[in-house]
Design a protein around this motif. Structure first.
Motif, PDB file in Angstrom:
ATOM      1  N   LEU A   1     -19.478  -8.445  -6.582  1.00 26.84           N
ATOM      2  CA  LEU A   1     -18.706  -7.293  -6.905  1.00 26.84           C
ATOM      3  C   LEU A   1     -16.967  -7.933  -6.552  1.00 26.84           C
TER       4      LEU A   1
ATOM      5  N   PHE B   1     -20.754   3.388  -0.812  1.00 25.32           N
ATOM      6  CA  PHE B   1     -20.820   3.056  -2.206  1.00 25.32           C
ATOM      7  C   PHE B   1     -21.452   3.989  -3.133  1.00 25.32           C
ATOM      8  N   GLY B   2     -20.840   4.333  -4.172  1.00 25.54           N
ATOM      9  CA  GLY B   2     -21.544   5.131  -5.138  1.00 25.54           C
ATOM     10  C   GLY B   2     -22.716   4.277  -6.021  1.00 25.54           C
ATOM     11  N   ARG B   3     -23.602   4.835  -6.764  1.00 23.34           N
ATOM     12  CA  ARG B   3     -24.573   4.275  -7.104  1.00 23.34           C
ATOM     13  C   ARG B   3     -24.243   3.320  -8.458  1.00 23.34           C
TER      14      ARG B   3
ATOM     15  N   HIS C   1     -30.151   2.441  -7.539  1.00 26.03           N
ATOM     16  CA  HIS C   1     -29.655   2.614  -5.867  1.00 26.03           C
ATOM     17  C   HIS C   1     -28.311   2.197  -5.768  1.00 26.03           C
ATOM     18  N   GLY C   2     -27.718   1.376  -6.553  1.00 23.03           N
ATOM     19  CA  GLY C   2     -26.490   0.820  -6.372  1.00 23.03           C
ATOM     20  C   GLY C   2     -26.557  -0.182  -5.085  1.00 23.03           C
ATOM     21  N   LEU C   3     -25.392  -0.161  -4.187  1.00 20.64           N
ATOM     22  CA  LEU C   3     -25.478  -0.975  -3.189  1.00 20.64           C
ATOM     23  C   LEU C   3     -26.002  -0.170  -1.873  1.00 20.64           C
TER      24      LEU C   3
ATOM     25  N   PHE D   1     -11.737   3.359  -3.376  1.00 22.99           N
ATOM     26  CA  PHE D   1     -11.809   1.940  -4.080  1.00 22.99           C
ATOM     27  C   PHE D   1     -12.625   1.820  -5.298  1.00 22.99           C
TER      28      PHE D   1
ATOM     29  N   PHE E   1     -17.015 -10.073  -1.636  1.00 21.06           N
ATOM     30  CA  PHE E   1     -18.353 -10.244  -1.866  1.00 21.06           C
ATOM     31  C   PHE E   1     -18.676 -11.831  -2.425  1.00 21.06           C
TER      32      PHE E   1
ATOM     33  N   TYR F   1     -25.863  -6.559   2.115  1.00 19.52           N
ATOM     34  CA  TYR F   1     -26.429  -5.398   0.885  1.00 19.52           C
ATOM     35  C   TYR F   1     -27.463  -5.879   0.237  1.00 19.52           C
TER      36      TYR F   1
ATOM     37  N   ILE G   1     -17.103   0.597   7.462  1.00 23.58           N
ATOM     38  CA  ILE G   1     -18.405   0.702   6.808  1.00 23.58           C
ATOM     39  C   ILE G   1     -18.192   1.546   5.547  1.00 23.58           C
ATOM     40  N   PRO G   2     -18.072   0.929   4.330  1.00 21.37           N
ATOM     41  CA  PRO G   2     -17.439   1.836   3.292  1.00 21.37           C
ATOM     42  C   PRO G   2     -19.133   2.478   2.640  1.00 21.37           C
TER      43      PRO G   2
ATOM     44  N   PHE H   1     -18.202   0.296  -9.299  1.00 19.12           N
ATOM     45  CA  PHE H   1     -18.673   1.131  -8.107  1.00 19.12           C
ATOM     46  C   PHE H   1     -17.281   1.722  -7.500  1.00 19.12           C
TER      47      PHE H   1
ATOM     48  N   TYR I   1     -14.541  -1.053  -7.625  1.00 18.03           N
ATOM     49  CA  TYR I   1     -15.235  -2.554  -7.558  1.00 18.03           C
ATOM     50  C   TYR I   1     -15.547  -2.636  -9.016  1.00 18.03           C
TER      51      TYR I   1
ATOM     52  N   TYR J   1     -21.320  -8.245   6.245  1.00 16.16           N
ATOM     53  CA  TYR J   1     -21.946  -7.169   5.900  1.00 16.16           C
ATOM     54  C   TYR J   1     -23.071  -7.987   4.750  1.00 16.16           C
TER      55      TYR J   1
ATOM     56  N   SER K   1     -13.857   4.760   2.446  1.00 19.22           N
ATOM     57  CA  SER K   1     -14.323   4.498   3.585  1.00 19.22           C
ATOM     58  C   SER K   1     -13.139   5.412   4.603  1.00 19.22           C
TER      59      SER K   1
ATOM     60  N   ASN L   1      -9.742  -1.967   4.780  1.00 19.07           N
ATOM     61  CA  ASN L   1     -11.267  -2.027   4.501  1.00 19.07           C
ATOM     62  C   ASN L   1     -11.534  -2.777   3.255  1.00 19.07           C
TER      63      ASN L   1
END
Lengths: 114, 114
Positions: free
Chosen positions: B44, B104-106, A41-43, B34, A105, A35, B101-102, B90, B36, A33, B94, A101
């Protein structure tokens, strides 16, 4: 630690120039992935890959392209960089056989477009 | 589709005080959850995860999170924080059983003051 490297780690470029970021893994994971991380905006997912030559768009794919010719490498290309693409870019990997899942990173690439 | 809301963008706290970082999600299907953590200038890394079974999950450094299906929440807690816990946290969700494809929060910035 999962074997993920990103190159370059820092880059300053000018508007309109092409830029390629590289993600390399030694874990033989299927999924990769890209990002971008921006304050507030986070990720946000740009593109992802679910196998060699198999890629798909994420939520912020405009202006970006990717390629995956080998399991271990996932390239992100900005065909013509713009100032709005100034960001920190993270590569991540995950493995379908783990069932969870969980993502691993890379250390990130800080890109500045002047 | 799924979404994640981290209700606090920043949480300041004094050392040795308890802390709770809030995370709510929405999804029409079963999910994996999750947390992170991102330390300054790093990528992360997984802190803890809920896949199934016991709704209370713990990390090796004293954090815990509880999956609450009725409230669609997965709040992160620690009874006594250290300066070294200062980081960005974070929450991610998923779809269980197939999606890699998870979402994510901000992020929530935890700032621990001496």
């Amino acid at each position: 630690d999962a074997g993920i490297t990103q190159s370059p780690r820092h880059k300053v470029t000018e508007t309109g120039t092409p830029v390629t970021l590289r993600c390399h893994q030694t874990e033989n994971h299927r999924y990769m992935y890209w990002y971008r991380q921006d304050p507030g905006h986070g990720l946000r997912l740009i593109h992802y890959s679910y196998g060699v030559k198999d890629t798909d768009k994420g939520e912020v794919s405009d202006g970006y392209s990717v390629s995956r010719s080998k399991t271990e490498d996932f390239l992100l290309t900005l065909e013509s960089a713009t100032s709005s693409q100034t960001s920190v870019y993270f590569c991540a990997i995950s493995e379908s056989s783990s069932g969870s899942n969980e993502q691993f990173f890379g250390p990130g690439t800080r890109l500045t477009v002047l | 589709a799924q979404s994640v809301t981290q209700l606090d963008s920043q949480v300041p706290v004094f050392e040795e005080a308890p802390v709770e970082l809030r995370c709510n999600y929405s999804s029409s299907v079963s999910v994996y959850l999750f947390w992170y953590v991102q330390y300054p200038n790093q990528g992360l890394q997984l802190l803890l995860k809920y896949l199934s079974g016991s709704t209370l999950v713990e990390s090796i450094n004293g954090f815990e999170a509880e999956f609450n299906k009725s409230q669609t929440s997965f709040h992160l807690r620690k009874p006594s924080v250290h300066i070294s816990d200062t980081a960005e946290y974070f929450c991610a969700v998923s779809r269980s059983g197939g999606s890699y494809i998870p979402t994510f929060g901000r992020g929530t910035s935890l700032i621990v003051h001496p």
